[in-house]
Enzyme design. Structure first.
Site, short mmCIF file in Angstrom:
data_model
loop_
_atom_site.label_atom_id
_atom_site.label_comp_id
_atom_site.label_asym_id
_atom_site.label_seq_id
_atom_site.Cartn_x
_atom_site.Cartn_y
_atom_site.Cartn_z
CB SER A 117 -53.00 -47.32 24.11
OG SER A 117 -52.67 -47.79 22.82
CG ASP A 212 -48.16 -53.74 23.92
OD1 ASP A 212 -48.29 -53.60 22.69
OD2 ASP A 212 -48.55 -52.89 24.73
CG HIS A 242 -51.77 -52.64 23.59
ND1 HIS A 242 -50.83 -51.68 23.92
CD2 HIS A 242 -52.86 -51.95 23.14
CE1 HIS A 242 -51.32 -50.48 23.67
NE2 HIS A 242 -52.55 -50.62 23.20
#
Length: 269
Positions: A117, A212, A242
């Site tokens: 991320s 996501d 995610h």
């Protein structure tokens, strides 16, 4: 709350051959995980995610253990300064400082970099900032933040989640960097980096979660890399949200994503 929510995925497994807590050259604490299969050759600097504003090396201990087992490399995690108290480029500067002092942590290794991320954003930004000097051997980038286009297909399709939403990502971006510089700085939005910077990167493995808002970030970056004639690896993992690799204690797709990362890592190195 973010610490508690993410630490629940951690556990003592998989067990390591050795675990160390060391101090980096710039005075921060680093966690070192050496798996049973460690041959003393490779090491990976893993940069945790959390929207540049949350989480820590502690919340991603489980991820570091999984990555170490599947790659056969030592994995080093650490804490960096978080936004909004410490906006860009503070976190990136901390990552660069740990990278510069990595030999003091585990000398004589071939080093790679990884992140999930926002950590994937920082890992790629680190490679871009180094720009041909002292580059990692390879990069493993999991469902990363690579652009700031909130009208991309995935941002529109999955604006309300589940899990990560477009509004949350807009808030994290506001914490981290002002809108006026986002699209012009390749360390913030590497999917828009000049061809020469992307062409000079080491071999990369990217993945993205199907459900996501950030999926299009990885798709666009992968397309840019492919257009440059590179042979990077890119997977879209179906049916997951995610952060799914933080759920490896229960989620088969997460276990498989780590296995896949290990397979690609061994091939690229």
């Amino acid at each position: 709350a973010a610490e508690a929510g993410n630490r629940r995925w951690n556990g003592p497994e998989p067990r390591m051959a050795r675990e160390l807590r060391v101090e980096t050259a710039d005075g921060r604490r680093a966690h070192v995980f050496l798996p049973e299969t460690d041959a003393g050759r490779d090491a990976i600097l893993f940069i945790h995610g959390g929207g540049w504003a949350f989480c820590s090396a502690g919340t991603h201990e489980g991820a570091a253990r999984q990555l170490a087992v599947e790659t056969g490399a030592a994995v080093v995690t650490f804490d960096y300064r978080l936004a909004p108290e410490h906006p860009y480029p503070a976190g990136l500067e901390d990552c660069l400082a740990v990278w510069a002092g990595r030999e003091a942590i585990l000398p004589g290794r071939r080093w790679s970099v990884s992140g999930d991320s926002a950590g994937a954003n920082l890992a790629l930004a680190l490679m871009i900032r180094l720009a041909g000097r002292d580059l990692p051997a390879t990069g493993l980038l999991f469902y990363g933040v690579f652009d700031a286009d909130f009208t991309s297909p995935s941002y529109v399709e999955i604006a309300e989640g589940p899990g990560l939403t477009r509004a949350k990502m807009q808030r994290y971006w506001d914490f981290y960097a002002p809108s006026g510089i986002r699209l012009s700085d390749p360390c913030l939005t590497p999917a828009r980096a000049p061809d020469a910077l992307l062409a000079g990167l080491p071999p990369l493995h990217l993945n993205a979660a199907e459900i996501d808002p950030l999926r299009s970030d990885s798709e666009r970056l992968a397309a840019r890399l492919q257009a440059l004639g590179r042979n990077d690896s890119f997977d879209i993992v179906p049916g997951v949200v995610h952060g799914f690799m933080q759920m490896s204690r229960w989620l088969p797709q997460s276990v498989e994503a780590y296995r896949r990362a290990g397979e690609v890592f061994r091939r690229m190195t």
